[in-house]
Design a protein around this motif. Structure first.
Motif, PDB file in Angstrom:
ATOM      1  N   THR A  91      -9.482 -18.836  12.501  1.00 41.95           N
ATOM      2  CA  THR A  91     -10.461 -17.817  12.085  1.00 41.95           C
ATOM      3  C   THR A  91     -10.405 -17.530  10.592  1.00 41.95           C
ATOM      4  N   ALA A  92      -9.517 -16.671  10.178  1.00 40.41           N
ATOM      5  CA  ALA A  92      -9.522 -16.135   8.811  1.00 40.41           C
ATOM      6  C   ALA A  92      -9.367 -17.204   7.733  1.00 40.41           C
ATOM      7  N   CYS A  93      -8.347 -17.996   7.810  1.00 37.89           N
ATOM      8  CA  CYS A  93      -8.060 -18.955   6.732  1.00 37.89           C
ATOM      9  C   CYS A  93      -9.048 -20.115   6.714  1.00 37.89           C
ATOM     10  N   VAL A  94      -9.374 -20.616   7.882  1.00 38.65           N
ATOM     11  CA  VAL A  94     -10.265 -21.773   7.932  1.00 38.65           C
ATOM     12  C   VAL A  94     -11.730 -21.392   7.755  1.00 38.65           C
ATOM     13  N   GLY A  95     -12.010 -20.113   7.583  1.00 39.26           N
ATOM     14  CA  GLY A  95     -13.361 -19.687   7.275  1.00 39.26           C
ATOM     15  C   GLY A  95     -13.797 -20.162   5.893  1.00 39.26           C
ATOM     16  N   CYS A  96     -12.841 -20.365   4.999  1.00 37.58           N
ATOM     17  CA  CYS A  96     -13.144 -20.798   3.627  1.00 37.58           C
ATOM     18  C   CYS A  96     -12.651 -22.220   3.321  1.00 37.58           C
ATOM     19  N   HIS A  97     -11.578 -22.638   3.955  1.00 33.46           N
ATOM     20  CA  HIS A  97     -10.991 -23.951   3.665  1.00 33.46           C
ATOM     21  C   HIS A  97     -10.220 -24.440   4.881  1.00 33.46           C
ATOM     22  N   ASN A  98      -9.802 -25.684   4.863  1.00 38.25           N
ATOM     23  CA  ASN A  98      -8.958 -26.214   5.933  1.00 38.25           C
ATOM     24  C   ASN A  98      -7.608 -25.524   5.898  1.00 38.25           C
ATOM     25  N   ALA A  99      -6.941 -25.509   7.036  1.00 37.01           N
ATOM     26  CA  ALA A  99      -5.582 -24.966   7.080  1.00 37.01           C
ATOM     27  C   ALA A  99      -4.699 -25.820   6.173  1.00 37.01           C
ATOM     28  N   LYS A 100      -3.980 -25.179   5.291  1.00 35.21           N
ATOM     29  CA  LYS A 100      -3.135 -25.881   4.316  1.00 35.21           C
ATOM     30  C   LYS A 100      -1.755 -26.148   4.909  1.00 35.21           C
ATOM     31  N   SER A 101      -1.132 -27.213   4.449  1.00 30.48           N
ATOM     32  CA  SER A 101       0.205 -27.560   4.911  1.00 30.48           C
ATOM     33  C   SER A 101       1.185 -26.434   4.594  1.00 30.48           C
ATOM     34  N   ILE A 102       1.860 -25.975   5.611  1.00 29.80           N
ATOM     35  CA  ILE A 102       2.854 -24.917   5.426  1.00 29.80           C
ATOM     36  C   ILE A 102       4.115 -25.502   4.795  1.00 29.80           C
ATOM     37  N   TYR A 103       4.430 -26.738   5.124  1.00 26.17           N
ATOM     38  CA  TYR A 103       5.657 -27.362   4.618  1.00 26.17           C
ATOM     39  C   TYR A 103       5.607 -27.676   3.127  1.00 26.17           C
ATOM     40  N   LYS A 104       4.434 -27.926   2.562  1.00 23.42           N
ATOM     41  CA  LYS A 104       4.341 -28.362   1.164  1.00 23.42           C
ATOM     42  C   LYS A 104       4.591 -27.257   0.151  1.00 23.42           C
ATOM     43  N   ARG A 105       4.342 -26.029   0.528  1.00 20.75           N
ATOM     44  CA  ARG A 105       4.501 -24.925  -0.424  1.00 20.75           C
ATOM     45  C   ARG A 105       5.871 -24.287  -0.255  1.00 20.75           C
ATOM     46  N   PRO A 106       6.493 -23.895  -1.366  1.00 22.08           N
ATOM     47  CA  PRO A 106       7.817 -23.269  -1.267  1.00 22.08           C
ATOM     48  C   PRO A 106       7.724 -21.886  -0.601  1.00 22.08           C
ATOM     49  N   LEU A 107       8.790 -21.497   0.038  1.00 20.64           N
ATOM     50  CA  LEU A 107       8.847 -20.238   0.769  1.00 20.64           C
ATOM     51  C   LEU A 107       8.487 -19.042  -0.100  1.00 20.64           C
ATOM     52  N   ASP A 108       9.004 -19.016  -1.319  1.00 22.63           N
ATOM     53  CA  ASP A 108       8.776 -17.846  -2.178  1.00 22.63           C
ATOM     54  C   ASP A 108       7.335 -17.713  -2.675  1.00 22.63           C
ATOM     55  N   SER A 109       6.507 -18.733  -2.491  1.00 27.60           N
ATOM     56  CA  SER A 109       5.110 -18.625  -2.920  1.00 27.60           C
ATOM     57  C   SER A 109       4.196 -18.065  -1.828  1.00 27.60           C
ATOM     58  N   TRP A 110       4.660 -18.047  -0.597  1.00 31.01           N
ATOM     59  CA  TRP A 110       3.795 -17.667   0.512  1.00 31.01           C
ATOM     60  C   TRP A 110       3.396 -16.196   0.512  1.00 31.01           C
ATOM     61  N   LYS A 111       4.235 -15.314   0.034  1.00 29.29           N
ATOM     62  CA  LYS A 111       3.882 -13.888   0.008  1.00 29.29           C
ATOM     63  C   LYS A 111       2.642 -13.671  -0.853  1.00 29.29           C
ATOM     64  N   ASP A 112       2.621 -14.234  -2.063  1.00 27.72           N
ATOM     65  CA  ASP A 112       1.469 -14.104  -2.954  1.00 27.72           C
ATOM     66  C   ASP A 112       0.227 -14.797  -2.376  1.00 27.72           C
ATOM     67  N   ILE A 113       0.428 -15.964  -1.786  1.00 27.01           N
ATOM     68  CA  ILE A 113      -0.702 -16.692  -1.203  1.00 27.01           C
ATOM     69  C   ILE A 113      -1.354 -15.856  -0.106  1.00 27.01           C
ATOM     70  N   VAL A 114      -0.550 -15.338   0.809  1.00 29.03           N
ATOM     71  CA  VAL A 114      -1.088 -14.553   1.921  1.00 29.03           C
ATOM     72  C   VAL A 114      -1.735 -13.265   1.409  1.00 29.03           C
ATOM     73  N   ASP A 115      -1.080 -12.605   0.454  1.00 34.13           N
ATOM     74  CA  ASP A 115      -1.659 -11.373  -0.105  1.00 34.13           C
ATOM     75  C   ASP A 115      -3.032 -11.637  -0.730  1.00 34.13           C
ATOM     76  N   ASN A 116      -3.138 -12.677  -1.541  1.00 31.91           N
ATOM     77  CA  ASN A 116      -4.403 -13.004  -2.205  1.00 31.91           C
ATOM     78  C   ASN A 116      -5.485 -13.445  -1.225  1.00 31.91           C
ATOM     79  N   MET A 117      -5.124 -14.270  -0.283  1.00 36.47           N
ATOM     80  CA  MET A 117      -6.103 -14.785   0.673  1.00 36.47           C
ATOM     81  C   MET A 117      -6.543 -13.701   1.657  1.00 36.47           C
ATOM     82  N   ALA A 118      -5.673 -12.762   1.970  1.00 37.34           N
ATOM     83  CA  ALA A 118      -6.021 -11.692   2.911  1.00 37.34           C
ATOM     84  C   ALA A 118      -7.167 -10.848   2.362  1.00 37.34           C
ATOM     85  N   ILE A 119      -7.160 -10.611   1.055  1.00 40.69           N
ATOM     86  CA  ILE A 119      -8.236  -9.848   0.422  1.00 40.69           C
ATOM     87  C   ILE A 119      -9.547 -10.614   0.561  1.00 40.69           C
TER      88      ILE A 119
END
Length: 144
Positions: A91-119
């Motif tokens: 639903t939410a994420c794939v509304g704008c783009h394909n689901a991105k690989s979770i493994y490729k991004r470092p753990l510490d970047s996910w908080k900012d990614i989720v915060d920005n994309m949630a808006i």
């Protein structure tokens, strides 16, 4: 004639038990054993069920992910992880783009990614939290 009928019945019983013991399980990691009675007793072991993970980390959460994330966040439930998975993949994420690989991004970047994309996705704080904890659970169980 009677012996032939008994042999046919025994063979059918063995086939039925063998077919039912080969069912794949995606959530269980226990070992199942089926015993077949015929002229002699034999044991067929299916072995531990193996859960295959996708190469990009976009998997439905299982017990391993729940157990792992609960070591950090005690209140996380399987329902919350499943909600995060649904939001991320359907639903939410794939509304704008394909689901991105979770493994490729470092753990510490996910908080900012989720915060920005949630808006951008217009999801609630609870939904954002579900997505973030889903991603954390997948990252925590990432194959080495």
């Amino acid at each position: 004639m009677r012996t032939t009928k008994l042999i046919v019945i025994a063979i059918i019983a063995i086939i039925i038990v063998a077919c039912s013991s080969r069912k794949k399980s995606t959530t269980s990691t226990s070992t199942s054993t089926a015993t077949v009675a015929s002229t002699s007793t034999s044991t067929v072991s299916a072995g531990p069920a193996v859960v295959s993970k996708s190469a990009d980390g976009i998997n439905a959460p299982g017990n391993a992910e729940l157990f792992t994330i609960q070591s950090q966040y005690k209140d996380v439930t399987m329902a919350q992880l499943n909600e995060g998975y649904e939001l991320y993949t359907k639903t939410a994420c794939v509304g704008c783009h394909n689901a991105k690989s979770i493994y490729k991004r470092p753990l510490d970047s996910w908080k900012d990614i989720v915060d920005n994309m949630a808006i951008r996705a217009g999801i609630s704080d609870a939904q954002k939290d579900a997505v973030y904890k889903y991603v954390l659970s997948i990252k925590a169980t990432q194959p080495k």
